[in-house]
Enzyme design. Sequence first.
Site, PDB file in Angstrom:
ATOM      1  N   HIS A 157       0.847  -1.198   0.000  1.00  0.00           N
ATOM      2  CA  HIS A 157       0.000   0.000   0.000  1.00  0.00           C
ATOM      3  C   HIS A 157       0.881   1.246   0.000  1.00  0.00           C
ATOM      4  O   HIS A 157       1.171   1.821   1.054  1.00  0.00           O
ATOM      5  CB  HIS A 157      -0.910  -0.011   1.226  1.00  0.00           C
ATOM      6  CG  HIS A 157      -2.035   0.975   1.141  1.00  0.00           C
ATOM      7  ND1 HIS A 157      -3.360   0.597   1.174  1.00  0.00           N
ATOM      8  CD2 HIS A 157      -2.056   2.319   1.020  1.00  0.00           C
ATOM      9  CE1 HIS A 157      -4.136   1.668   1.091  1.00  0.00           C
ATOM     10  NE2 HIS A 157      -3.353   2.732   0.995  1.00  0.00           N
ATOM     11  N   HIS A 181       1.513   5.021  -2.200  1.00  0.00           N
ATOM     12  CA  HIS A 181       1.069   5.975  -3.222  1.00  0.00           C
ATOM     13  C   HIS A 181       2.308   6.382  -4.030  1.00  0.00           C
ATOM     14  O   HIS A 181       2.823   7.492  -3.881  1.00  0.00           O
ATOM     15  CB  HIS A 181       0.384   7.164  -2.565  1.00  0.00           C
ATOM     16  CG  HIS A 181      -0.849   6.777  -1.806  1.00  0.00           C
ATOM     17  ND1 HIS A 181      -2.093   6.692  -2.403  1.00  0.00           N
ATOM     18  CD2 HIS A 181      -1.023   6.396  -0.514  1.00  0.00           C
ATOM     19  CE1 HIS A 181      -2.994   6.298  -1.501  1.00  0.00           C
ATOM     20  NE2 HIS A 181      -2.359   6.107  -0.354  1.00  0.00           N
ATOM     21  N   LYS A 211      -8.876  -0.717  -6.050  1.00  0.00           N
ATOM     22  CA  LYS A 211      -8.922   0.035  -4.795  1.00  0.00           C
ATOM     23  C   LYS A 211     -10.286   0.719  -4.704  1.00  0.00           C
ATOM     24  O   LYS A 211     -10.819   1.220  -5.678  1.00  0.00           O
ATOM     25  CB  LYS A 211      -7.806   1.089  -4.796  1.00  0.00           C
ATOM     26  CG  LYS A 211      -7.902   2.202  -3.752  1.00  0.00           C
ATOM     27  CD  LYS A 211      -7.369   1.769  -2.420  1.00  0.00           C
ATOM     28  CE  LYS A 211      -7.341   2.938  -1.428  1.00  0.00           C
ATOM     29  NZ  LYS A 211      -6.231   3.880  -1.688  1.00  0.00           N
ATOM     30  N   HIS A 259     -10.046   0.703   1.370  1.00  0.00           N
ATOM     31  CA  HIS A 259      -9.712   1.752   2.332  1.00  0.00           C
ATOM     32  C   HIS A 259     -10.881   1.907   3.294  1.00  0.00           C
ATOM     33  O   HIS A 259     -12.012   2.169   2.873  1.00  0.00           O
ATOM     34  CB  HIS A 259      -9.466   3.083   1.605  1.00  0.00           C
ATOM     35  CG  HIS A 259      -9.512   4.277   2.509  1.00  0.00           C
ATOM     36  ND1 HIS A 259      -8.373   4.898   2.971  1.00  0.00           N
ATOM     37  CD2 HIS A 259     -10.570   4.961   3.040  1.00  0.00           C
ATOM     38  CE1 HIS A 259      -8.719   5.907   3.758  1.00  0.00           C
ATOM     39  NE2 HIS A 259     -10.048   5.964   3.805  1.00  0.00           N
ATOM     40  N   HIS A 268      -6.200  -0.174   6.813  1.00  0.00           N
ATOM     41  CA  HIS A 268      -6.409   0.831   7.868  1.00  0.00           C
ATOM     42  C   HIS A 268      -7.389   0.299   8.925  1.00  0.00           C
ATOM     43  O   HIS A 268      -8.172   1.057   9.497  1.00  0.00           O
ATOM     44  CB  HIS A 268      -6.943   2.155   7.309  1.00  0.00           C
ATOM     45  CG  HIS A 268      -6.248   2.645   6.078  1.00  0.00           C
ATOM     46  ND1 HIS A 268      -4.882   2.593   5.915  1.00  0.00           N
ATOM     47  CD2 HIS A 268      -6.739   3.215   4.941  1.00  0.00           C
ATOM     48  CE1 HIS A 268      -4.551   3.099   4.725  1.00  0.00           C
ATOM     49  NE2 HIS A 268      -5.674   3.469   4.122  1.00  0.00           N
ATOM     50  N   ASP A 325       1.284   2.748   3.788  1.00  0.00           N
ATOM     51  CA  ASP A 325       0.531   3.889   3.252  1.00  0.00           C
ATOM     52  C   ASP A 325       1.493   5.007   2.841  1.00  0.00           C
ATOM     53  O   ASP A 325       1.154   6.187   2.895  1.00  0.00           O
ATOM     54  CB  ASP A 325      -0.489   4.403   4.269  1.00  0.00           C
ATOM     55  CG  ASP A 325      -1.580   5.262   3.644  1.00  0.00           C
ATOM     56  OD1 ASP A 325      -1.735   5.225   2.412  1.00  0.00           O
ATOM     57  OD2 ASP A 325      -2.267   5.992   4.388  1.00  0.00           O
TER      58      ASP A 325
END
Length: 375
Positions: free
Chosen positions: A58, A60, A152, A191, A220, A271
């Site tokens: 995970h 970005h 996602k 998410h 999360h 994340d």
Amino acid sequence: MQLIKHVHIFAPQDLGIQDILISEGHIAHIAPHIETAPYMEITDGSGKQLTPGLIDRHVHVSGGGGEGGFATRTPEIQLSALIQAGITTVVGLLGTDGVTRSVEDLIAKVKALNSEGISAYAMTGSYAYPSTTITGSVKKDILFIDEILGVKLALSDHRSSHISFEEFLRLASEVRTAGMLSGKPGCMTLHMGDEADDLAYVMKAVKNTGLPCTMFHPTHVTRNEQLFQKALQLLYMGGTIDITCEEHEGCASWIKQANPKDYGRITLSSDGQGSWSDYDEYGNLTAIGVSDVSVLLQNVQEMLRNQDFSITECISFSTANPARVLGLYPAKGCISVGSNADLLLFDDDWQLHDVMANGRWFMKNQKLLKKGTFE
């Protein structure tokens, strides 16, 4: 050829002290003694511990954020940050912003990381529904774009699309079929926000349809206690949950609430390059920052040093476990003959010294040997 001598291997299971031979990016042989040859590059692993490279599922990679306006868009990941964090395999995805951020840009960054020498994959979509895609179809993205493993989507979050249950089922069914047709896991990275519905859609889908609980991967899940208890229910049913590592709060206390027989379906992620954000009671943004991929390694090291779990369990949460649930095992996530040579060398205090990705050294003696193209 690379030969690492006299190293204690955790594959992640304990193999004891062995020699390990690497050829053409893969592990060629493991034995108590392998004869050296002039054409081999020798690394002395005496007193060191060898593990698989970390898998961060995970990140970005092309940047995230943007929740506080254009100036709060976070930058893309740099190769050196991944290497220094021991991450040799990364899964990139979009977040809140699926408008100024695109899946095309995400895949371009994933391809760049692959070109620079590590292994990178992606999830199509973002927080929103209908999903952001390249081909105009989630099913086609998964089926025809090699790097894309699944989709996602955000649930129970004020930034989500608050899709209907019927829309959720339709998307899940497309992902399931695409996975079957492409030989991929066909998973959904979900998410999870703070809203009271938490995992209601997932539980209803598992109870009332033939969709397997293994395809739903909520992340999360430690956001609040109620959500985590529901996540544990999914885990007990045979599902997978992903815990987001934090800098000031270790993962061990959360994991210990699970039944040890289910540890193999718990994964950890960072994340990284996403924005963390705080909101007041009126929904106003009060603080924002950038998450760092290094928290994954830090959490693994903390568990190893505190002996919260066995060494094999500590290492598995970010190697074998994500590799299995993402359909990458045994090429990734383990040290065995035929596997990709993604390897980490630690000292006896679990300080990271050396990083190899696909049979190539990227860091030795804590010195970076290769950076990203424009670093």
